[in-house]
Design a protein around this motif. Structure first.
Motif, PDB file in Angstrom:
ATOM      1  N   GLY A  75     -19.652  -5.171   0.822  1.00 53.13           N
ATOM      2  CA  GLY A  75     -18.599  -4.734   1.733  1.00 53.13           C
ATOM      3  C   GLY A  75     -18.377  -3.242   1.752  1.00 53.13           C
ATOM      4  N   SER A  76     -18.923  -2.519   0.788  1.00 56.06           N
ATOM      5  CA  SER A  76     -18.769  -1.063   0.782  1.00 56.06           C
ATOM      6  C   SER A  76     -19.708  -0.448   1.826  1.00 56.06           C
ATOM      7  CB  SER A  76     -19.071  -0.500  -0.605  1.00 56.06           C
ATOM      8  OG  SER A  76     -20.411  -0.762  -0.976  1.00 56.06           O
ATOM      9  N   ILE A  77     -19.343   0.742   2.290  1.00 59.51           N
ATOM     10  CA  ILE A  77     -20.131   1.412   3.331  1.00 59.51           C
ATOM     11  C   ILE A  77     -21.128   2.354   2.680  1.00 59.51           C
ATOM     12  CG2 ILE A  77     -20.011   2.814   5.416  1.00 59.51           C
ATOM     13  CD1 ILE A  77     -18.662   0.094   5.647  1.00 59.51           C
ATOM     14  N   ARG A  78     -22.320   2.391   3.233  1.00 59.47           N
ATOM     15  CA  ARG A  78     -23.368   3.274   2.732  1.00 59.47           C
ATOM     16  C   ARG A  78     -24.130   3.860   3.907  1.00 59.47           C
ATOM     17  NH1 ARG A  78     -28.349   0.783   3.284  1.00 59.47           N
ATOM     18  NH2 ARG A  78     -28.307  -1.469   3.575  1.00 59.47           N
ATOM     19  N   SER A  79     -24.983   4.830   3.624  1.00 57.96           N
ATOM     20  CA  SER A  79     -25.890   5.376   4.625  1.00 57.96           C
ATOM     21  C   SER A  79     -27.229   4.665   4.492  1.00 57.96           C
ATOM     22  CB  SER A  79     -26.063   6.886   4.424  1.00 57.96           C
ATOM     23  OG  SER A  79     -27.030   7.402   5.304  1.00 57.96           O
ATOM     24  N   PHE A 178     -12.871  12.814   6.101  1.00 60.68           N
ATOM     25  CA  PHE A 178     -14.163  12.292   6.543  1.00 60.68           C
ATOM     26  C   PHE A 178     -14.577  11.101   5.676  1.00 60.68           C
ATOM     27  CE2 PHE A 178     -18.834  12.308   6.217  1.00 60.68           C
ATOM     28  CZ  PHE A 178     -19.167  12.116   7.551  1.00 60.68           C
ATOM     29  N   LEU A 179     -14.425  11.208   4.366  1.00 62.41           N
ATOM     30  CA  LEU A 179     -14.794  10.100   3.481  1.00 62.41           C
ATOM     31  C   LEU A 179     -13.936   8.866   3.747  1.00 62.41           C
ATOM     32  CD1 LEU A 179     -15.379  11.896   0.044  1.00 62.41           C
ATOM     33  CD2 LEU A 179     -17.054  11.293   1.803  1.00 62.41           C
ATOM     34  N   PHE A 213     -27.216   7.170   0.834  1.00 59.69           N
ATOM     35  CA  PHE A 213     -26.041   7.487   0.028  1.00 59.69           C
ATOM     36  C   PHE A 213     -25.139   6.272  -0.066  1.00 59.69           C
ATOM     37  CE2 PHE A 213     -21.609   8.975  -0.207  1.00 59.69           C
ATOM     38  CZ  PHE A 213     -21.668   9.801  -1.319  1.00 59.69           C
ATOM     39  N   ARG A 214     -24.719   5.959  -1.298  1.00 54.52           N
ATOM     40  CA  ARG A 214     -23.783   4.861  -1.533  1.00 54.52           C
ATOM     41  C   ARG A 214     -22.507   5.436  -2.136  1.00 54.52           C
ATOM     42  NH1 ARG A 214     -26.461  -0.157  -1.329  1.00 54.52           N
ATOM     43  NH2 ARG A 214     -28.728   0.056  -1.226  1.00 54.52           N
ATOM     44  N   ILE A 215     -21.394   5.192  -1.486  1.00 57.89           N
ATOM     45  CA  ILE A 215     -20.137   5.789  -1.930  1.00 57.89           C
ATOM     46  C   ILE A 215     -19.728   5.276  -3.300  1.00 57.89           C
ATOM     47  CG2 ILE A 215     -18.673   4.086  -0.776  1.00 57.89           C
ATOM     48  CD1 ILE A 215     -18.026   7.891  -1.200  1.00 57.89           C
ATOM     49  N   GLN A 216     -20.028   4.007  -3.614  1.00 55.60           N
ATOM     50  CA  GLN A 216     -19.638   3.483  -4.919  1.00 55.60           C
ATOM     51  C   GLN A 216     -20.398   4.185  -6.029  1.00 55.60           C
ATOM     52  OE1 GLN A 216     -17.032   1.289  -5.422  1.00 55.60           O
ATOM     53  NE2 GLN A 216     -17.345   2.049  -7.505  1.00 55.60           N
ATOM     54  N   GLU A 217     -21.646   4.526  -5.791  1.00 55.00           N
ATOM     55  CA  GLU A 217     -22.414   5.262  -6.785  1.00 55.00           C
ATOM     56  C   GLU A 217     -21.817   6.640  -7.008  1.00 55.00           C
ATOM     57  OE1 GLU A 217     -26.491   5.315  -5.673  1.00 55.00           O
ATOM     58  OE2 GLU A 217     -26.776   3.157  -5.960  1.00 55.00           O
TER      59      GLU A 217
END
Length: 351
Positions: A75-79, A178-179, A213-217
């Motif tokens: 469910g998290s957003i990534r590129s 933006f984030l 890019f993964r925001i959780q990382e």
């Protein structure tokens, strides 16, 4: 026999004439003219354009794919990467007015070593020149878009087969707003800090967040960096051996498990000699422990890149090992080998 020689001579002359005719560059506009543009070939064109984009697409890699934000499995957003569907193949770019040759010269004209605060655009162009040599061009611009950038982006969109990048308007930068807009995170998602703290510490920019890019990382990396001063003194700058009994070992592990949740830890059959293997149920992570009294039997090796030792665990594939970090506890009697970076668990082990 003279007749045969005469026929061969005529054939040779005809071949020379044909070959010379094919290689002639008369420049008179004839159908058989070959221009320089016909002799160069675009291999790849990677472009970052950080103009505010309603489609939130800032990065293309022609002729294959573009980068866009998407929901991950949790469910998290990534590129992530998405294939082009209507792009023009590189071999079809030859012979077009203001085509590839024209834009190669434009790319070369962009600043090569420019410095600034905010990345505006970045171009990586690879092509085969008229002599058959592979050439690469790298260009970056900061704070403002270069002259005629909008026209160049229009051409990029054309060969990619859609409206992907924006080439004019306000410069998009990595900000807390933006984030939040892209990834749906707020300051509450940042442990021991704010979104701005994370941006500053990790030096996040538009190039990084529009790659894979993964925001959780990023959130995990930020937290690990903040906690590193508590862990670093326990990293192995030298190999230490301190005696301990089996009873002491069991008592230490029991105290450690209480800190991280005793009901959450199960012991598994270890696949590594001299190590015990455990599993965290909630995080679905494995970790190993060992006694430093066994240090001579443990696969500890000095790294080439820094001052620390690491463990080379058996990968159970012929001639392959897994290089993993490890830490000591406070009195250096025991070793923890976490299979994933978990600062809270490591700090609990160190204390």
């Amino acid at each position: 026999m003279k007749k045969v020689y005469k026929i061969v001579s005529i054939i040779v002359l005809l071949l020379v004439f044909v070959l010379n005719g094919c290689s002639t560059k008369s420049g008179d506009g004839g159908e058989n003219d070959i221009t320089l543009e016909d002799e160069i070939y675009l291999k790849s064109l990677e472009v970052y354009s950080n103009a505010v984009n309603p489609e939130q697409i800032y990065h293309i890699s022609y002729p294959y794919y573009y980068y866009a934000f998407t929901a991950d499995s949790d469910g998290s957003i990534r590129s992530g990467l998405f294939d082009f569907t209507d792009n023009i193949p590189p071999e079809e770019l030859k012979g077009r007015e203001n085509g590839f040759e024209y834009y190669v010269e434009y790319i070369k004209s962009l600043p090569e070593m420019e410095k600034g605060d905010n990345l505006a655009c970045y171009v990586i162009c690879r092509y085969i020149d008229a002599e058959g040599n592979e050439e690469s061009i790298y260009r970056r611009c900061y704070d403002n878009f270069p002259e005629d950038w909008e026209e160049f982006i229009g051409w990029c969109n054309q060969i990619c087969g859609g409206e992907y990048l924006s080439g004019q308007g306000q410069l998009q930068t990595v900000t807390p707003e933006f984030l939040t807009e892209i990834f749906g995170i707020t300051d509450e998602d940042v442990r021991e800090g704010t979104l701005q703290d994370m941006i500053d510490l990790l030096e996040l920019d538009m190039k990084e967040v529009t790659e894979l890019f993964r925001i959780q990382e990023a959130l995990n990396e930020y937290y690990a960096t903040v906690k590193e001063p508590l862990i670093e003194p326990h990293r192995p700058k030298e190999l230490v051996s301190v005696d301990s009994t089996q009873e002491e070992y069991e008592a230490f592990l029991a105290q450690f498990f209480e800190k991280i949740g005793a009901d959450n830890v199960t012991e598994e059959e270890s696949d590594q000699e001299y190590f015990r293997c455990f599993y965290l149920l909630d995080k679905e992570k494995y970790f190993y422990t060992a006694r430093t009294s066994d240090i001579e039997q443990l696969p500890a090796k000095k790294r080439d890149t820094d001052d620390y030792y690491s463990m080379e665990l058996d990968a159970h594939i012929e001639d392959m090992v897994m290089k993993t970090d490890f830490i000591y506890n406070a009195d250096k009697k025991y070793i923890l080998v976490p299979m994933e970076n978990d600062p809270d668990m490591m700090i609990a082990f160190c204390e």
